[in-house]
Design an enzyme around this catalytic site. Sequence first.
Site, mmCIF file in Angstrom:
data_model
loop_
_atom_site.group_PDB
_atom_site.id
_atom_site.type_symbol
_atom_site.label_atom_id
_atom_site.label_comp_id
_atom_site.label_asym_id
_atom_site.label_seq_id
_atom_site.Cartn_x
_atom_site.Cartn_y
_atom_site.Cartn_z
ATOM 1 N N HIS A 62 0.818 -1.222 0.000
ATOM 2 C CA HIS A 62 0.000 0.000 0.000
ATOM 3 C C HIS A 62 0.849 1.268 0.000
ATOM 4 O O HIS A 62 0.514 2.245 -0.663
ATOM 5 C CB HIS A 62 -0.980 -0.034 1.176
ATOM 6 C CG HIS A 62 -2.022 -1.098 1.020
ATOM 7 N ND1 HIS A 62 -2.354 -1.998 2.003
ATOM 8 C CD2 HIS A 62 -2.787 -1.427 -0.058
ATOM 9 C CE1 HIS A 62 -3.292 -2.814 1.564
ATOM 10 N NE2 HIS A 62 -3.560 -2.503 0.309
ATOM 11 N N ASP A 86 -10.350 -2.926 0.071
ATOM 12 C CA ASP A 86 -9.997 -3.075 1.482
ATOM 13 C C ASP A 86 -9.726 -1.721 2.132
ATOM 14 O O ASP A 86 -9.840 -1.574 3.341
ATOM 15 C CB ASP A 86 -8.771 -3.999 1.617
ATOM 16 C CG ASP A 86 -7.630 -3.546 0.726
ATOM 17 O OD1 ASP A 86 -6.913 -2.617 1.110
ATOM 18 O OD2 ASP A 86 -7.461 -4.114 -0.375
ATOM 19 N N ASP A 137 -17.844 -1.281 -11.958
ATOM 20 C CA ASP A 137 -16.736 -1.885 -12.707
ATOM 21 C C ASP A 137 -15.802 -0.768 -13.179
ATOM 22 O O ASP A 137 -16.232 0.131 -13.915
ATOM 23 C CB ASP A 137 -17.315 -2.651 -13.907
ATOM 24 C CG ASP A 137 -16.238 -3.345 -14.721
ATOM 25 O OD1 ASP A 137 -15.038 -3.078 -14.512
ATOM 26 O OD2 ASP A 137 -16.601 -4.175 -15.580
ATOM 27 N N GLY A 138 -14.539 -0.843 -12.771
ATOM 28 C CA GLY A 138 -13.580 0.196 -13.124
ATOM 29 C C GLY A 138 -13.364 0.322 -14.625
ATOM 30 O O GLY A 138 -13.035 1.407 -15.121
ATOM 31 N N ASP A 155 -5.424 -0.994 -8.224
ATOM 32 C CA ASP A 155 -5.150 -1.903 -7.098
ATOM 33 C C ASP A 155 -6.085 -3.102 -7.264
ATOM 34 O O ASP A 155 -7.070 -3.250 -6.545
ATOM 35 C CB ASP A 155 -5.410 -1.155 -5.790
ATOM 36 C CG ASP A 155 -5.111 -2.007 -4.576
ATOM 37 O OD1 ASP A 155 -4.612 -3.129 -4.733
ATOM 38 O OD2 ASP A 155 -5.413 -1.542 -3.458
ATOM 39 N N SER A 156 -5.768 -3.936 -8.234
ATOM 40 C CA SER A 156 -6.715 -4.980 -8.652
ATOM 41 C C SER A 156 -6.309 -6.359 -8.151
ATOM 42 O O SER A 156 -5.188 -6.565 -7.690
ATOM 43 C CB SER A 156 -6.759 -5.031 -10.177
ATOM 44 O OG SER A 156 -5.549 -5.564 -10.650
ATOM 45 N N THR A 157 -7.230 -7.283 -8.319
ATOM 46 C CA THR A 157 -6.908 -8.695 -8.158
ATOM 47 C C THR A 157 -6.105 -9.158 -9.386
ATOM 48 O O THR A 157 -5.853 -8.385 -10.310
ATOM 49 C CB THR A 157 -8.206 -9.509 -8.012
ATOM 50 O OG1 THR A 157 -9.216 -8.906 -8.839
ATOM 51 C CG2 THR A 157 -8.722 -9.491 -6.604
ATOM 52 N N ASP A 158 -5.722 -10.435 -9.406
ATOM 53 C CA ASP A 158 -4.930 -10.981 -10.517
ATOM 54 C C ASP A 158 -5.733 -10.912 -11.821
ATOM 55 O O ASP A 158 -6.958 -10.825 -11.794
ATOM 56 C CB ASP A 158 -4.552 -12.447 -10.221
ATOM 57 C CG ASP A 158 -3.694 -12.562 -8.975
ATOM 58 O OD1 ASP A 158 -2.976 -11.597 -8.662
ATOM 59 O OD2 ASP A 158 -3.757 -13.611 -8.303
HETATM 60 N N1 SAM Z 1 -3.457 -5.830 -3.194
HETATM 61 C C1 SAM Z 1 -4.247 -6.894 -3.647
HETATM 62 C C2 SAM Z 1 -3.539 -7.908 -4.499
HETATM 63 O O1 SAM Z 1 -2.722 -7.564 -5.334
HETATM 64 O O2 SAM Z 1 -3.795 -9.075 -4.283
HETATM 65 C C3 SAM Z 1 -5.470 -6.403 -4.255
HETATM 66 C C4 SAM Z 1 -6.372 -5.939 -3.190
HETATM 67 S S1 SAM Z 1 -7.908 -5.294 -3.599
HETATM 68 C C5 SAM Z 1 -8.848 -6.222 -2.419
HETATM 69 C C6 SAM Z 1 -8.383 -5.902 -5.189
HETATM 70 C C7 SAM Z 1 -9.803 -5.499 -5.510
HETATM 71 O O3 SAM Z 1 -9.951 -5.273 -6.905
HETATM 72 C C8 SAM Z 1 -10.844 -6.562 -5.159
HETATM 73 O O4 SAM Z 1 -11.620 -6.108 -4.085
HETATM 74 C C9 SAM Z 1 -11.685 -6.717 -6.439
HETATM 75 O O5 SAM Z 1 -13.066 -6.863 -6.180
HETATM 76 C C10 SAM Z 1 -11.328 -5.417 -7.167
HETATM 77 N N2 SAM Z 1 -11.541 -5.465 -8.622
HETATM 78 C C11 SAM Z 1 -11.160 -6.449 -9.472
HETATM 79 N N3 SAM Z 1 -11.562 -6.158 -10.728
HETATM 80 C C12 SAM Z 1 -12.194 -4.943 -10.665
HETATM 81 C C13 SAM Z 1 -12.830 -4.115 -11.640
HETATM 82 N N4 SAM Z 1 -12.907 -4.480 -12.917
HETATM 83 N N5 SAM Z 1 -13.343 -2.933 -11.223
HETATM 84 C C14 SAM Z 1 -13.274 -2.545 -9.923
HETATM 85 N N6 SAM Z 1 -12.706 -3.310 -8.956
HETATM 86 C C15 SAM Z 1 -12.165 -4.493 -9.324
#
Ligand code: SAM
Length: 278
Positions: A62, A86, A137-138, A155-158
């Site tokens: 972060h 988060d 949705d971003g 700051d997304s998931t994989d």
């Molecule tokens: N730092 C973390 C990692 O690398 O594992 C990521 C943490 S954060 C919780 C990731 C967030 O991205 C998730 O809550 C997920 O729901 C969100 N996310 C994934 N795709 C997205 C999208 N298209 N638009 C908005 N949020 C999205």
Amino acid sequence: MNIWVTEDQTENLRISFRVKTILDHAESKFQKCDIYDTFDFGRLMMLDNVVMLTERDEFFYHEMIAHVPLTVHPRPKRVLVIGGGDGGTIREVARHSEVEDITIVEIDKMVVDMSRKHLPFVACGFDDPRVTLHIADGIRFIQEQKNAWDIILIDSTDPVAFAEGLFHSDFYTSVREALTENGILVAQTEFPLLSRNLIRDIFSSLNQVFPVSRMYLAPVPTYPTGLWSFGFASKGPDPLRDFNVQRAAALAGKLKYYTGDTHRHALTIPPFIRELLP
Ligand code: SAM
């Protein structure tokens, strides 16, 4: 009690945590979320069995996703975070008093709710009065934004399912259009030791879409291989040349990892990673 929770980080690599307490479980139409209290890493949030953050090591990620661009942009007023439900990234952005508007676009309200309930050390980011949360949705959100944001943080998931499009060239083009004149994008870009083809593709796209593109690195002990990468791309500012030392110094004493020295060191890319970059 001898409960362990495991993430399959790749087909051939796992990380396991010994759990003190199973705190909560929830499911949304997007994913499932589990929160544990672990012995060595404190509270742990997993989405679909993938580690998102732990209490012990979240600061590496972060602090680095936020403070590198925020100490490089000449006048960062408006910051957009995509993902990051988060709250940890917005907590770090909010340390910069010159920022006037922090908008976060998270697709899944459940992540925000679970974080607020169990992870106050990151969810405190939502308490700042400059923060606006959109549940959306971003990828869609960014398409309607033009010349609107000084800094955009991904700051997304994989790159799977609804997060996959956040790693594509079309998305980076929309981000460029959403950025103001000196705008900066920073995105989490996975682990260079093993995700080599993905890293090649991401940085090739960033290089085609933006005049300035660089990688920087940080340790995140509980992410696959422990060494994480971030993509920095901008319409002009360069993270080495335009780094504001005074702004970094003003953060001293408040952070656990980021300093001016960390900043310069993170941008020094070793040969085994340099060979993946354009
Ligand atoms: N730092 C973390 C990692 O690398 O594992 C990521 C943490 S954060 C919780 C990731 C967030 O991205 C998730 O809550 C997920 O729901 C969100 N996310 C994934 N795709 C997205 C999208 N298209 N638009 C908005 N949020 C999205």
